[in-house]
Design a protein around this motif. Structure first.
Motif, PDB file in Angstrom:
ATOM      1  N   LYS A   3      -1.642  -4.549 -10.508  1.00  0.00           N
ATOM      2  CA  LYS A   3      -1.895  -4.400  -9.281  1.00  0.00           C
ATOM      3  C   LYS A   3      -1.347  -3.097  -8.639  1.00  0.00           C
ATOM      4  O   LYS A   3      -0.446  -2.419  -9.189  1.00  0.00           O
ATOM      5  N   ARG A   4      -2.097  -2.508  -7.540  1.00  0.00           N
ATOM      6  CA  ARG A   4      -1.748  -1.129  -7.201  1.00  0.00           C
ATOM      7  C   ARG A   4      -1.710  -1.354  -5.556  1.00  0.00           C
ATOM      8  O   ARG A   4      -2.405  -2.255  -4.765  1.00  0.00           O
ATOM      9  N   GLY A   5      -0.742  -0.757  -4.935  1.00  0.00           N
ATOM     10  CA  GLY A   5      -0.427  -0.892  -3.391  1.00  0.00           C
ATOM     11  C   GLY A   5      -0.636   0.248  -2.711  1.00  0.00           C
ATOM     12  O   GLY A   5      -0.153   1.480  -3.383  1.00  0.00           O
ATOM     13  N   ILE A   6      -1.123   0.598  -1.578  1.00  0.00           N
ATOM     14  CA  ILE A   6      -1.382   1.735  -1.044  1.00  0.00           C
ATOM     15  C   ILE A   6      -0.913   1.425   0.333  1.00  0.00           C
ATOM     16  O   ILE A   6      -1.478   0.444   1.034  1.00  0.00           O
ATOM     17  N   TYR A   7       0.024   2.187   1.159  1.00  0.00           N
ATOM     18  CA  TYR A   7       0.282   2.212   2.464  1.00  0.00           C
ATOM     19  C   TYR A   7       0.246   3.422   3.380  1.00  0.00           C
ATOM     20  O   TYR A   7       0.637   4.398   2.499  1.00  0.00           O
ATOM     21  N   VAL A   8      -0.527   3.470   4.353  1.00  0.00           N
ATOM     22  CA  VAL A   8      -0.761   4.706   4.903  1.00  0.00           C
ATOM     23  C   VAL A   8      -0.528   4.560   6.585  1.00  0.00           C
ATOM     24  O   VAL A   8      -1.038   3.515   7.016  1.00  0.00           O
ATOM     25  N   GLU A   9       0.093   5.477   7.137  1.00  0.00           N
ATOM     26  CA  GLU A   9       0.253   5.492   8.596  1.00  0.00           C
ATOM     27  C   GLU A   9       0.020   6.954   8.999  1.00  0.00           C
ATOM     28  O   GLU A   9       0.792   7.776   8.472  1.00  0.00           O
ATOM     29  N   THR A  10      -0.566   7.187   9.999  1.00  0.00           N
ATOM     30  CA  THR A  10      -1.119   8.578  10.636  1.00  0.00           C
ATOM     31  C   THR A  10      -1.438   8.409  12.181  1.00  0.00           C
ATOM     32  O   THR A  10      -1.674   7.192  12.497  1.00  0.00           O
ATOM     33  N   LEU A  92     -17.092  -1.672 -15.113  1.00  0.00           N
ATOM     34  CA  LEU A  92     -17.031  -0.220 -15.250  1.00  0.00           C
ATOM     35  C   LEU A  92     -16.356   0.239 -13.876  1.00  0.00           C
ATOM     36  O   LEU A  92     -16.315   1.293 -13.702  1.00  0.00           O
ATOM     37  N   SER A  93     -16.032  -0.603 -12.753  1.00  0.00           N
ATOM     38  CA  SER A  93     -15.319  -0.462 -11.622  1.00  0.00           C
ATOM     39  C   SER A  93     -14.037  -0.226 -11.959  1.00  0.00           C
ATOM     40  O   SER A  93     -13.219  -0.847 -12.509  1.00  0.00           O
ATOM     41  N   PRO A  94     -13.485   1.168 -10.992  1.00  0.00           N
ATOM     42  CA  PRO A  94     -12.043   1.326 -11.201  1.00  0.00           C
ATOM     43  C   PRO A  94     -11.298   0.445 -10.419  1.00  0.00           C
ATOM     44  O   PRO A  94      -9.974   0.523 -10.806  1.00  0.00           O
ATOM     45  N   ILE A  95     -11.972  -0.277  -9.436  1.00  0.00           N
ATOM     46  CA  ILE A  95     -11.143  -1.216  -8.577  1.00  0.00           C
ATOM     47  C   ILE A  95     -11.984  -2.744  -8.743  1.00  0.00           C
ATOM     48  O   ILE A  95     -13.253  -2.703  -8.513  1.00  0.00           O
ATOM     49  N   ARG A  96     -11.395  -3.637  -9.328  1.00  0.00           N
ATOM     50  CA  ARG A  96     -11.692  -4.919  -9.447  1.00  0.00           C
ATOM     51  C   ARG A  96     -11.825  -5.569  -8.305  1.00  0.00           C
ATOM     52  O   ARG A  96     -12.859  -6.450  -7.902  1.00  0.00           O
ATOM     53  N   ALA A  97     -10.875  -5.590  -7.611  1.00  0.00           N
ATOM     54  CA  ALA A  97     -10.711  -6.378  -6.172  1.00  0.00           C
ATOM     55  C   ALA A  97      -9.725  -5.731  -5.344  1.00  0.00           C
ATOM     56  O   ALA A  97      -8.768  -4.849  -5.841  1.00  0.00           O
ATOM     57  N   GLY A  98     -10.047  -5.623  -4.044  1.00  0.00           N
ATOM     58  CA  GLY A  98      -8.850  -5.247  -3.187  1.00  0.00           C
ATOM     59  C   GLY A  98      -8.876  -5.976  -1.879  1.00  0.00           C
ATOM     60  O   GLY A  98      -9.551  -6.689  -1.405  1.00  0.00           O
ATOM     61  N   ARG A  99      -7.812  -5.858  -1.315  1.00  0.00           N
ATOM     62  CA  ARG A  99      -7.422  -6.791  -0.064  1.00  0.00           C
ATOM     63  C   ARG A  99      -6.651  -5.902   0.948  1.00  0.00           C
ATOM     64  O   ARG A  99      -5.504  -5.293   0.221  1.00  0.00           O
ATOM     65  N   TYR A 118      -3.081  -1.776   1.488  1.00  0.00           N
ATOM     66  CA  TYR A 118      -3.714  -2.169   0.912  1.00  0.00           C
ATOM     67  C   TYR A 118      -3.323  -2.675  -0.601  1.00  0.00           C
ATOM     68  O   TYR A 118      -2.606  -1.799  -0.943  1.00  0.00           O
ATOM     69  N   ASP A 119      -3.737  -3.684  -1.172  1.00  0.00           N
ATOM     70  CA  ASP A 119      -3.336  -4.008  -2.613  1.00  0.00           C
ATOM     71  C   ASP A 119      -4.718  -3.970  -3.565  1.00  0.00           C
ATOM     72  O   ASP A 119      -5.697  -4.394  -2.885  1.00  0.00           O
ATOM     73  N   TYR A 120      -4.787  -3.419  -4.794  1.00  0.00           N
ATOM     74  CA  TYR A 120      -5.798  -3.413  -5.554  1.00  0.00           C
ATOM     75  C   TYR A 120      -5.273  -3.964  -6.792  1.00  0.00           C
ATOM     76  O   TYR A 120      -4.518  -3.797  -7.507  1.00  0.00           O
ATOM     77  N   ASP A 121      -6.460  -4.645  -7.513  1.00  0.00           N
ATOM     78  CA  ASP A 121      -6.594  -5.024  -8.999  1.00  0.00           C
ATOM     79  C   ASP A 121      -7.284  -3.905  -9.538  1.00  0.00           C
ATOM     80  O   ASP A 121      -8.445  -3.822  -9.440  1.00  0.00           O
ATOM     81  N   SER A 122      -6.766  -3.127 -10.546  1.00  0.00           N
ATOM     82  CA  SER A 122      -7.505  -2.056 -11.249  1.00  0.00           C
ATOM     83  C   SER A 122      -8.564  -2.955 -12.363  1.00  0.00           C
ATOM     84  O   SER A 122      -8.124  -3.880 -12.683  1.00  0.00           O
ATOM     85  N   GLY A 123      -9.421  -2.115 -12.165  1.00  0.00           N
ATOM     86  CA  GLY A 123     -10.701  -2.616 -13.154  1.00  0.00           C
ATOM     87  C   GLY A 123     -10.527  -1.905 -14.595  1.00  0.00           C
ATOM     88  O   GLY A 123     -11.252  -2.286 -15.454  1.00  0.00           O
ATOM     89  N   TRP A 124      -9.685  -0.961 -14.733  1.00  0.00           N
ATOM     90  CA  TRP A 124      -9.665  -0.337 -16.111  1.00  0.00           C
ATOM     91  C   TRP A 124      -8.363  -0.501 -16.901  1.00  0.00           C
ATOM     92  O   TRP A 124      -8.179   0.286 -17.625  1.00  0.00           O
TER      93      TRP A 124
END
Length: 127
Positions: A3-10, A92-99, A118-124
């Motif tokens: 799992k990968r998480g991203i948070y951005v505020e601008t 072959l997708s770098p992102i399997r799922a995202g939400r 966002y949270d991502y499930d890595s495909g690789w």
């Protein structure tokens, strides 16, 4: 899958309606979001969920997937929030799922505070 998480505020120098249009309209969205080359929306269902298909094109391989915009909320103070999920079975997708979600908050000077998580499930895997 990791799992990968991203948070951005601008703060964006545009009002909420303009930022909403640029991010929610599929034709505008693909102009700035590298995860998608094409988004094809379907009509929303009775619960308001709007499904879509997407393609991420590259010179080597096109990734095809599906998604759903699962919620939208507008508050009396002008704040808007949307949420979505997307996924692909393409190995072959770098992102399997995202939400995740997008939150649009009007500022006193007419700009928009844009917040996303966002949270991502890595495909690789470990790559």
């Amino acid at each position: 899958m990791g799992k990968r998480g991203i948070y951005v505020e601008t703060v964006i120098d545009a009002d909420v309606d303009r930022v909403w249009a640029a991010t929610q309209d599929p034709e505008q969205h693909v102009r700035w979001d590298v995860r998608f080359s094409e988004i094809v929306p379907e009509p929303a269902d009775a619960d308001g969920a709007a499904r879509f298909t997407y393609v991420r094109r590259s010179p080597v391989h096109d990734v095809h997937g599906t998604g759903v915009s699962i919620g939208e909320r507008r508050r009396a103070d002008g704040t808007r929030t949307s949420a979505l999920r997307f996924a692909t079975d393409d190995r072959l997708s770098p992102i399997r799922a995202g939400r995740g979600y997008w939150r649009y908050v009007p500022t006193d000077d007419g700009r928009t505070r844009f917040v996303t998580g966002y949270d991502y499930d890595s495909g690789w895997g470990p790559l």
